[in-house]
Design a protein around this motif. Sequence first.
Motif, mmCIF file in Angstrom:
data_model
loop_
_atom_site.group_PDB
_atom_site.id
_atom_site.type_symbol
_atom_site.label_atom_id
_atom_site.label_comp_id
_atom_site.label_asym_id
_atom_site.label_seq_id
_atom_site.Cartn_x
_atom_site.Cartn_y
_atom_site.Cartn_z
ATOM 1 N N GLY A 133 -10.737 -1.772 11.145
ATOM 2 C CA GLY A 133 -9.464 -1.732 10.420
ATOM 3 C C GLY A 133 -8.710 -0.435 10.690
ATOM 4 O O GLY A 133 -7.479 -0.454 10.879
ATOM 5 N N ARG A 134 -9.424 0.688 10.712
ATOM 6 C CA ARG A 134 -8.784 1.975 11.002
ATOM 7 C C ARG A 134 -8.225 1.987 12.416
ATOM 8 O O ARG A 134 -7.147 2.534 12.676
ATOM 9 N N ALA A 135 -8.964 1.338 13.352
ATOM 10 C CA ALA A 135 -8.494 1.264 14.735
ATOM 11 C C ALA A 135 -7.218 0.417 14.823
ATOM 12 O O ALA A 135 -6.270 0.763 15.546
ATOM 13 N N PHE A 136 -7.174 -0.666 14.065
ATOM 14 C CA PHE A 136 -5.980 -1.524 14.037
ATOM 15 C C PHE A 136 -4.766 -0.710 13.586
ATOM 16 O O PHE A 136 -3.692 -0.798 14.190
ATOM 17 N N LEU A 137 -4.934 0.082 12.534
ATOM 18 C CA LEU A 137 -3.827 0.893 12.023
ATOM 19 C C LEU A 137 -3.416 1.959 13.033
ATOM 20 O O LEU A 137 -2.220 2.186 13.271
ATOM 21 N N ALA A 138 -4.410 2.621 13.630
ATOM 22 C CA ALA A 138 -4.109 3.697 14.586
ATOM 23 C C ALA A 138 -3.345 3.163 15.795
ATOM 24 O O ALA A 138 -2.418 3.808 16.299
ATOM 25 N N GLU A 139 -3.725 1.970 16.253
ATOM 26 C CA GLU A 139 -3.040 1.376 17.399
ATOM 27 C C GLU A 139 -1.568 1.103 17.108
ATOM 28 O O GLU A 139 -0.756 1.026 18.024
ATOM 29 N N ARG A 140 -1.261 0.994 15.838
ATOM 30 C CA ARG A 140 0.125 0.723 15.438
ATOM 31 C C ARG A 140 0.836 1.954 14.896
ATOM 32 O O ARG A 140 1.915 1.867 14.302
ATOM 33 N N GLY A 141 0.212 3.094 15.091
ATOM 34 C CA GLY A 141 0.864 4.354 14.761
ATOM 35 C C GLY A 141 0.710 4.812 13.320
ATOM 36 O O GLY A 141 1.489 5.641 12.853
ATOM 37 N N PHE A 142 -0.305 4.287 12.620
ATOM 38 C CA PHE A 142 -0.485 4.649 11.211
ATOM 39 C C PHE A 142 -1.769 5.461 11.026
ATOM 40 O O PHE A 142 -2.866 4.983 11.333
ATOM 41 N N ASP A 143 -1.626 6.684 10.510
ATOM 42 C CA ASP A 143 -2.784 7.534 10.279
ATOM 43 C C ASP A 143 -3.308 7.353 8.853
ATOM 44 O O ASP A 143 -2.830 6.499 8.096
ATOM 45 N N GLN A 144 -4.291 8.197 8.499
ATOM 46 C CA GLN A 144 -4.902 8.088 7.172
ATOM 47 C C GLN A 144 -3.884 8.318 6.067
ATOM 48 O O GLN A 144 -3.898 7.626 5.038
ATOM 49 N N ALA A 145 -2.981 9.283 6.261
ATOM 50 C CA ALA A 145 -1.967 9.580 5.238
ATOM 51 C C ALA A 145 -1.067 8.373 4.999
ATOM 52 O O ALA A 145 -0.703 8.058 3.856
ATOM 53 N N ALA A 146 -0.706 7.680 6.083
ATOM 54 C CA ALA A 146 0.136 6.488 5.939
ATOM 55 C C ALA A 146 -0.604 5.401 5.178
ATOM 56 O O ALA A 146 -0.035 4.727 4.307
ATOM 57 N N ALA A 147 -1.887 5.219 5.508
ATOM 58 C CA ALA A 147 -2.690 4.200 4.820
ATOM 59 C C ALA A 147 -2.776 4.509 3.324
ATOM 60 O O ALA A 147 -2.652 3.615 2.478
ATOM 61 N N GLU A 148 -2.956 5.773 2.988
ATOM 62 C CA GLU A 148 -3.044 6.158 1.573
ATOM 63 C C GLU A 148 -1.711 5.962 0.864
ATOM 64 O O GLU A 148 -1.670 5.529 -0.292
ATOM 65 N N HIS A 149 -0.615 6.284 1.542
ATOM 66 C CA HIS A 149 0.707 6.150 0.930
ATOM 67 C C HIS A 149 1.001 4.706 0.544
ATOM 68 O O HIS A 149 1.588 4.437 -0.512
ATOM 69 N N PHE A 150 0.597 3.771 1.395
ATOM 70 C CA PHE A 150 0.864 2.358 1.134
ATOM 71 C C PHE A 150 -0.319 1.649 0.476
ATOM 72 O O PHE A 150 -0.250 0.451 0.231
ATOM 73 N N GLY A 151 -1.396 2.392 0.198
ATOM 74 C CA GLY A 151 -2.548 1.808 -0.480
ATOM 75 C C GLY A 151 -3.341 0.832 0.359
ATOM 76 O O GLY A 151 -4.035 -0.036 -0.189
ATOM 77 N N VAL A 152 -3.243 0.930 1.683
ATOM 78 C CA VAL A 152 -3.946 -0.017 2.554
ATOM 79 C C VAL A 152 -5.456 0.143 2.386
ATOM 80 O O VAL A 152 -5.968 1.258 2.274
ATOM 81 N N GLY A 153 -6.168 -0.976 2.347
ATOM 82 C CA GLY A 153 -7.616 -0.927 2.165
ATOM 83 C C GLY A 153 -8.339 -1.898 3.073
ATOM 84 O O GLY A 153 -7.748 -2.477 4.003
ATOM 85 N N TYR A 154 -9.615 -2.104 2.778
ATOM 86 C CA TYR A 154 -10.457 -2.980 3.600
ATOM 87 C C TYR A 154 -11.382 -3.764 2.674
ATOM 88 O O TYR A 154 -11.969 -3.213 1.730
ATOM 89 N N SER A 155 -11.498 -5.080 2.937
ATOM 90 C CA SER A 155 -12.416 -5.916 2.160
ATOM 91 C C SER A 155 -13.693 -6.116 2.968
ATOM 92 O O SER A 155 -13.641 -6.629 4.086
ATOM 93 N N PRO A 156 -14.848 -5.715 2.428
ATOM 94 C CA PRO A 156 -16.112 -5.859 3.164
ATOM 95 C C PRO A 156 -16.381 -7.309 3.551
ATOM 96 O O PRO A 156 -15.915 -8.249 2.892
ATOM 97 N N ALA A 157 -17.129 -7.496 4.627
ATOM 98 C CA ALA A 157 -17.351 -8.827 5.174
ATOM 99 C C ALA A 157 -18.372 -9.652 4.400
ATOM 100 O O ALA A 157 -18.504 -10.851 4.632
#
Length: 632
Positions: free
Chosen positions: A140-164
């Motif tokens: 999931g972090r790789a997906f965000l990074a490939e689209r130009g979103f770092d950890q700060a961006a993920a935190e700002h928008f509350g992006v998360g991950y649901s375990p499998a």
Amino acid sequence: MAGRINDDDVKAVRDAVPIDAVVSEYLQLRSAGGGNLKGLCPFHDEKSPSFQVSPSKGLFHCFGCQEGGDTIAFVMKIDHLSFSETVERLAAKAGITLRYEEGGYNPGHQRGERTRLVEAHQAAAKYYAEQLGSAEAEIGRAFLAERGFDQAAAEHFGVGYSPAGWDHLTRFLRGKGFTDRELIVSGLSQDGRRGPIDRFRGRLMWPIKDVGGDVVGFGARKLREDDNGPKYLNTPETPIYKKSQVLYGIDLAKKDIAKVSRAVVVEGYTDVMACHLAGVTTAIATCGTAFGGDHIKILRRLLMDNGSARVIFTFDGDAAGQKAALRAFEDDQKFAAETYIAIAPDGMDPCDLRLAKGDAAVADLAEPRTPLFEFALRQIVNRYDLEIPSGRAAALDEAAPIVARIKNVASQHEVAVQLAGMLGILDTQFVVRRVAQIARWQRGGGKDQGAARDGARQQRTYGEVQAPVAPAGPALNLRSPAHRTERELLKLALQRPELVSPAFDAYGIDEFTAPPYAAVRQCVQDAGGATDAPSDYLDAVREAAPDDTVRALVTELAVEVVFARNVDEAYAGDQLVTVRLRAVERRIRDVQGTLARLGSNGDPGQLAAVQNELWVLTQYGQSLRNHGAAAL
């Protein structure tokens, strides 16, 4: 049985949360004069603002649909909450700990359904956000990074991950005290063979918030090839999540949308992120559905639909994007704002554009250029062979009704001229006349129904203020000088009691000729009068109302602006004198009628008494004319 919230705590909540702060979470407010604020009513569809808020009184009232009340009433109505749920939500905002009577407080049983479902989503959002840092979430972090979103961006928008796994979130929320039924109803879990299991598994998660900032759902992006589900999976319809009534990013964008009167509508979660990070902080997106009427209502309340408002749609340049743009145009006339479409070069969406060309390209994309009507018409025209007369005629037949829907006559004429140019029809006036003819036909087709609706409403207006339906007696006529003055006096008695007391408290109920106003006068009397009004004076008057209709009128009068440049003792005195003088004149006419009926052959004693009353009333009326409020 749910415990009853302590009355003192309810009052503390009502006093602690400013009504204008709460209302402005849902719509844009502007000055209405006299310390009041106005906006587009969230409870009915309107083009000009008739919804008013009085911060000093803690009340709101809509002069269009007659909804009104205090902060608690507003939240109950707009979010469909119970009284207890509303008080609990406002108490949480104000940091007030509530006390419950009748046996204490058990959060798991006594909090309302909506409150519990929102709390479950808030807990889930925090859980997912924490899981984004786990080893499993590397994809999931790789997906965000490939689209130009770092950890700060993920935190700002509350992006998360649901375990499998099957039930990680379900077990977590159970541990927080949520029941299996609550988890199923919320859409966070679903029925499995051995009980509830997680609805979202192994996906990137975006929390979806309502206008008030509560998490009400999630958007989940597939990350693995072995995931057989759809690319995007959203929360199903629940008591708190209706996909046609939510806009992703609205909680972050609403203040800037109201500030600059502009909204940018994009297609996905990552597009919203890209726009905001590029400085386009008015970007929002729909959640798994087409942009429609309910979304328009949300935006119109924030934009205030003023003449400078702009809505820019950014759609992909492919066929699906063009289809989405045409669907948006179908609702175009529900906006008073100007609508535009922006399609990035090479068909890129804002997220791809930011990666390829940077923030400046995204900001440039969001500038209004091509009007949506022009784009929609070109899509229609391009389907026909304009080299032959029959092709031009067919294109005109399809496009003209769309132009005819434009309500502004000047704009309609201008677009009709442009349509003639697109079609290559040299006789421009022929196209203009054809569009005008269709417009008249469209209006004629709905005229009778519209008149019937207007007649059923029986709305009466004075200026831009709509009068409430009277609870009894003849209808209010605000063009009547008597009714206007009685209304002004009651507004003063509710809003500025110190200006009209103690004289007002000596006025009889019968001095108010309109039954609704007489009912409000009775409420003031039953609440203890206007003299030395305590801090909870308005609440007491509203509580004294015999029914909701009278209570709504009290609220309306407490919110409506007093029609005077200077609201002072002189103006208040004029209203007091006018109402009293008209009452005296009515009584004089009654006495004169009695005197005429008695005649010269009547009982001498009764005749003398009536003549004496007439003399006293005449002298009092003359004194009111000569000395004004000093004669009261």
